[in-house]
Design a protein around this motif. Structure first.
Motif, PDB file in Angstrom:
ATOM      1  N   VAL A 195     -13.501  -1.919  -3.932  1.00 42.99           N
ATOM      2  CA  VAL A 195     -14.353  -2.376  -2.802  1.00 42.99           C
ATOM      3  C   VAL A 195     -13.720  -1.380  -1.713  1.00 42.99           C
ATOM      4  O   VAL A 195     -12.678  -1.511  -1.352  1.00 42.99           O
ATOM      5  N   HIS A 196     -14.648  -0.842  -0.890  1.00 37.22           N
ATOM      6  CA  HIS A 196     -14.227   0.244   0.351  1.00 37.22           C
ATOM      7  C   HIS A 196     -14.614  -0.557   1.567  1.00 37.22           C
ATOM      8  O   HIS A 196     -15.823  -1.079   1.701  1.00 37.22           O
ATOM      9  N   VAL A 197     -13.871  -0.439   2.462  1.00 39.15           N
ATOM     10  CA  VAL A 197     -14.199  -0.991   4.102  1.00 39.15           C
ATOM     11  C   VAL A 197     -14.601   0.236   4.847  1.00 39.15           C
ATOM     12  O   VAL A 197     -13.920   1.163   5.096  1.00 39.15           O
ATOM     13  N   SER A 198     -15.844   0.068   5.348  1.00 31.95           N
ATOM     14  CA  SER A 198     -16.170   1.122   6.246  1.00 31.95           C
ATOM     15  C   SER A 198     -17.306   0.630   7.267  1.00 31.95           C
ATOM     16  O   SER A 198     -18.309  -0.004   6.768  1.00 31.95           O
ATOM     17  N   ARG A 199     -17.142   0.432   8.703  1.00 35.18           N
ATOM     18  CA  ARG A 199     -18.089  -0.219   9.423  1.00 35.18           C
ATOM     19  C   ARG A 199     -19.414   0.928   9.511  1.00 35.18           C
ATOM     20  O   ARG A 199     -20.421   0.458   9.711  1.00 35.18           O
ATOM     21  N   ARG A 200     -19.455   2.122   9.213  1.00 32.21           N
ATOM     22  CA  ARG A 200     -20.133   3.024   9.215  1.00 32.21           C
ATOM     23  C   ARG A 200     -20.955   3.217   7.969  1.00 32.21           C
ATOM     24  O   ARG A 200     -21.880   4.257   7.544  1.00 32.21           O
ATOM     25  N   GLY A 201     -20.565   2.595   6.792  1.00 31.52           N
ATOM     26  CA  GLY A 201     -21.109   2.662   5.420  1.00 31.52           C
ATOM     27  C   GLY A 201     -20.537   3.952   4.639  1.00 31.52           C
ATOM     28  O   GLY A 201     -21.333   4.086   3.710  1.00 31.52           O
ATOM     29  N   LEU A 202     -19.488   4.495   5.314  1.00 32.03           N
ATOM     30  CA  LEU A 202     -19.177   5.857   4.340  1.00 32.03           C
ATOM     31  C   LEU A 202     -18.468   5.198   2.973  1.00 32.03           C
ATOM     32  O   LEU A 202     -17.840   4.122   2.976  1.00 32.03           O
ATOM     33  N   THR A 203     -18.656   6.077   2.134  1.00 33.33           N
ATOM     34  CA  THR A 203     -18.030   5.800   0.796  1.00 33.33           C
ATOM     35  C   THR A 203     -16.552   6.242   0.469  1.00 33.33           C
ATOM     36  O   THR A 203     -16.184   6.090  -0.570  1.00 33.33           O
ATOM     37  N   GLU A 204     -16.153   6.974   1.509  1.00 32.62           N
ATOM     38  CA  GLU A 204     -14.769   7.423   1.301  1.00 32.62           C
ATOM     39  C   GLU A 204     -13.893   7.265   2.692  1.00 32.62           C
ATOM     40  O   GLU A 204     -14.502   7.050   3.710  1.00 32.62           O
ATOM     41  N   GLY A 205     -12.393   7.391   2.702  1.00 27.57           N
ATOM     42  CA  GLY A 205     -11.894   6.976   3.973  1.00 27.57           C
ATOM     43  C   GLY A 205     -10.682   7.587   3.706  1.00 27.57           C
ATOM     44  O   GLY A 205     -10.125   8.675   2.954  1.00 27.57           O
ATOM     45  N   LEU A 206      -9.621   6.950   4.431  1.00 29.28           N
ATOM     46  CA  LEU A 206      -8.055   7.589   4.664  1.00 29.28           C
ATOM     47  C   LEU A 206      -7.426   7.490   3.313  1.00 29.28           C
ATOM     48  O   LEU A 206      -6.590   8.454   2.794  1.00 29.28           O
ATOM     49  N   ASP A 208      -8.756   7.438   0.241  1.00 27.79           N
ATOM     50  CA  ASP A 208      -9.236   8.511  -0.442  1.00 27.79           C
ATOM     51  C   ASP A 208      -8.609  10.059  -0.229  1.00 27.79           C
ATOM     52  O   ASP A 208      -8.530  10.953  -1.286  1.00 27.79           O
ATOM     53  N   GLU A 209      -8.474  10.117   1.028  1.00 25.43           N
ATOM     54  CA  GLU A 209      -7.882  11.394   1.602  1.00 25.43           C
ATOM     55  C   GLU A 209      -6.253  11.532   0.981  1.00 25.43           C
ATOM     56  O   GLU A 209      -5.789  12.544   0.559  1.00 25.43           O
ATOM     57  N   ALA A 210      -5.791  10.560   1.007  1.00 24.80           N
ATOM     58  CA  ALA A 210      -4.212  10.241   0.488  1.00 24.80           C
ATOM     59  C   ALA A 210      -4.129  10.501  -1.062  1.00 24.80           C
ATOM     60  O   ALA A 210      -3.191  10.920  -1.618  1.00 24.80           O
ATOM     61  N   LEU A 211      -5.262   9.944  -1.739  1.00 31.64           N
ATOM     62  CA  LEU A 211      -5.203  10.017  -2.991  1.00 31.64           C
ATOM     63  C   LEU A 211      -5.699  11.443  -3.746  1.00 31.64           C
ATOM     64  O   LEU A 211      -5.337  11.776  -4.705  1.00 31.64           O
ATOM     65  N   ARG A 256      -2.527 -11.156  -4.688  1.00 29.93           N
ATOM     66  CA  ARG A 256      -1.507 -10.358  -5.208  1.00 29.93           C
ATOM     67  C   ARG A 256      -1.511  -9.148  -4.608  1.00 29.93           C
ATOM     68  O   ARG A 256      -2.541  -8.451  -4.318  1.00 29.93           O
ATOM     69  N   SER A 257      -0.405  -8.761  -3.838  1.00 37.63           N
ATOM     70  CA  SER A 257      -0.351  -7.435  -2.955  1.00 37.63           C
ATOM     71  C   SER A 257       0.524  -6.462  -3.618  1.00 37.63           C
ATOM     72  O   SER A 257       1.584  -6.799  -4.227  1.00 37.63           O
ATOM     73  N   PHE A 258       0.169  -5.227  -3.431  1.00 33.88           N
ATOM     74  CA  PHE A 258       1.109  -4.258  -4.073  1.00 33.88           C
ATOM     75  C   PHE A 258       1.136  -2.906  -3.266  1.00 33.88           C
ATOM     76  O   PHE A 258       0.375  -2.400  -2.857  1.00 33.88           O
ATOM     77  N   GLU A 259       2.278  -2.235  -3.406  1.00 33.48           N
ATOM     78  CA  GLU A 259       2.338  -0.870  -2.719  1.00 33.48           C
ATOM     79  C   GLU A 259       1.682   0.058  -3.415  1.00 33.48           C
ATOM     80  O   GLU A 259       1.531   0.135  -4.730  1.00 33.48           O
ATOM     81  N   LEU A 260       0.952   0.951  -2.685  1.00 35.39           N
ATOM     82  CA  LEU A 260       0.400   2.070  -3.376  1.00 35.39           C
ATOM     83  C   LEU A 260       1.014   3.052  -4.090  1.00 35.39           C
ATOM     84  O   LEU A 260       2.198   3.288  -3.363  1.00 35.39           O
ATOM     85  N   PRO A 261       0.535   3.587  -5.210  1.00 34.59           N
ATOM     86  CA  PRO A 261       1.565   4.414  -6.071  1.00 34.59           C
ATOM     87  C   PRO A 261       1.510   5.621  -5.716  1.00 34.59           C
ATOM     88  O   PRO A 261       2.188   6.678  -6.407  1.00 34.59           O
ATOM     89  N   PHE A 262       1.040   6.175  -4.510  1.00 33.40           N
ATOM     90  CA  PHE A 262       0.980   7.384  -3.784  1.00 33.40           C
ATOM     91  C   PHE A 262       1.299   7.348  -2.270  1.00 33.40           C
ATOM     92  O   PHE A 262       1.522   6.034  -1.796  1.00 33.40           O
ATOM     93  N   SER A 263       1.288   8.344  -1.758  1.00 33.93           N
ATOM     94  CA  SER A 263       1.862   8.185  -0.234  1.00 33.93           C
ATOM     95  C   SER A 263       0.712   7.451   0.436  1.00 33.93           C
ATOM     96  O   SER A 263      -0.436   7.842   0.772  1.00 33.93           O
ATOM     97  N   ALA A 264       1.047   6.084   0.857  1.00 31.80           N
ATOM     98  CA  ALA A 264      -0.022   5.418   1.516  1.00 31.80           C
ATOM     99  C   ALA A 264      -0.200   5.797   3.050  1.00 31.80           C
ATOM    100  O   ALA A 264       0.697   6.280   3.755  1.00 31.80           O
ATOM    101  N   PRO A 265      -1.384   5.863   3.260  1.00 31.22           N
ATOM    102  CA  PRO A 265      -1.882   6.222   4.471  1.00 31.22           C
ATOM    103  C   PRO A 265      -1.568   5.141   5.701  1.00 31.22           C
ATOM    104  O   PRO A 265      -1.263   3.902   5.272  1.00 31.22           O
ATOM    105  N   GLU A 266      -1.092   5.496   6.828  1.00 34.80           N
ATOM    106  CA  GLU A 266      -0.854   4.571   7.934  1.00 34.80           C
ATOM    107  C   GLU A 266      -1.683   4.858   9.171  1.00 34.80           C
ATOM    108  O   GLU A 266      -2.157   5.888   9.397  1.00 34.80           O
TER     109      GLU A 266
END
Length: 308
Positions: A195-206, A208-211, A256-266
């Motif tokens: 599930v992706h969060v976007s106030r503007r309804g975008l289907t990608e964000g930070l 996805d750029e990091a991934l 359950r929370s987990f660290e992202l397995p790639f460089s997490a965006p900040e």
């Protein structure tokens, strides 16, 4: 019609109090000749002699006597206006402040802020407003006193800001989710339903750029406009919500929370306000209160891999 010289009010106030050109000049650090010229200007402006000679001294005219108290009050009021504001008395302060923030901010930081304000200024009321879009209009129009948000572009000159904290993104799932056990790899994370969060309804964000450098993409099946909605869906299904850690600390309880397995965006969350409120003592106190609450303590401690 020419605008009157309001500096003459101070001169008139001293003249009517001293009834002496010499003594008035000494108080105002003016020479007798300069004081006499000022009195002449006052006579022209008022159309009245104001002070007339009686023996060796000067006495006020009826017009001067009529003006004496009014002029003295005006001068006192003007001096009061031009003085710095008196020291803020939080115990007697009565005021309502409106704070506009994004989803999750009130849940995470609101209780501590309300408690701090209640202890220090019991007469202050806080109004928390939901931030549905990035727009400086409410700050400019005085509808909002403070706002939190991520500053992505240069702000307008009339909007000031100060960093509150830096937040990193983490993954969140319900306790029965397959990712709640075992090592979360990039492959396992990307192949899950998101599930992706976007106030503007975008289907990608930070995220996805990091991934993207890993060569993988998330399977986004749902888009919502807030973190609480994303977490609610993740709690009731096998969707993965990727949200800011500090912002959503209270909203993630029981999950359950987990660290992202790639460089997490900040992202850096900042506090914003309009320049007209910058010098206001009460507003400065509230800004410092928000800064203190947000900067107290570090992010929620997380165990390696998966944590609650």
């Amino acid at each position: 019609m020419a605008r009157p010289d309001l500096n003459l009010l101070v001169t008139l106030d001293v003249l009517l109090e001293e009834c002496s050109v010499t003594r008035a000049g000494e108080r105002l650090a003016l020479s007798p000749s300069a004081m006499s010229r000022a009195l002449a200007r006052l006579r022209r402006a008022t159309g009245d002699p104001l002070l007339v000679r009686a023996g060796r001294g000067l006495v006020p005219t009826p017009r001067a006597l009529e003006l004496r108290e009014r002029v003295h009050g005006l001068v006192q009021d003007a001096e009061e206006v031009l003085r710095p504001a008196e020291k803020l008395d939080l115990a007697t302060l009565e005021r309502t402040f409106a704070l506009r923030s994004s989803d999750g901010f009130v849940e995470r930081f609101g209780p501590a802020l309300v408690a701090k304000v209640g202890r220090e200024a019991p007469g202050v009321r806080l109004r928390f407003l939901q931030k549905t879009k990035k727009d400086a209009g409410p700050l400019r129009e005085g509808m909002v006193d403070l706002e939190t948000g991520v500053v992505e572009h240069a702000l307008a000159p009339d909007v000031l800001s100060k960093p509150l904290f830096t937040d990193r993104f983490i993954g969140v799932v319900r306790s029965e989710h397959p990712l709640s056990t075992g090592k979360v790899t990039t492959a396992r994370y990307a192949s899950s339903r998101h599930v992706h969060v976007s106030r503007r309804g975008l289907t990608e964000g930070l995220v996805d750029e990091a991934l993207r450098p890993t060569g993988r993409r998330r399977e986004i099946v749902t888009v919502v406009d807030g973190f609480s909605a994303a977490l609610a869906l993740a709690k009731a299904s096998d969707l993965v919500a990727t949200v800011p850690e500090r912002h959503t600390e209270n909203l993630r309880r029981g999950m359950r929370s987990f660290e992202l397995p790639f460089s997490a965006p900040e992202v850096t969350v900042s506090l914003l306000w309009h320049v007209r409120l910058d010098a206001d003592p009460a507003h400065r106190w509230l800004r410092n209160s928000v800064l203190g609450v947000c900067r107290f303590g570090g992010p929620e401690s997380m165990r390696s891999g998966v944590g609650e």
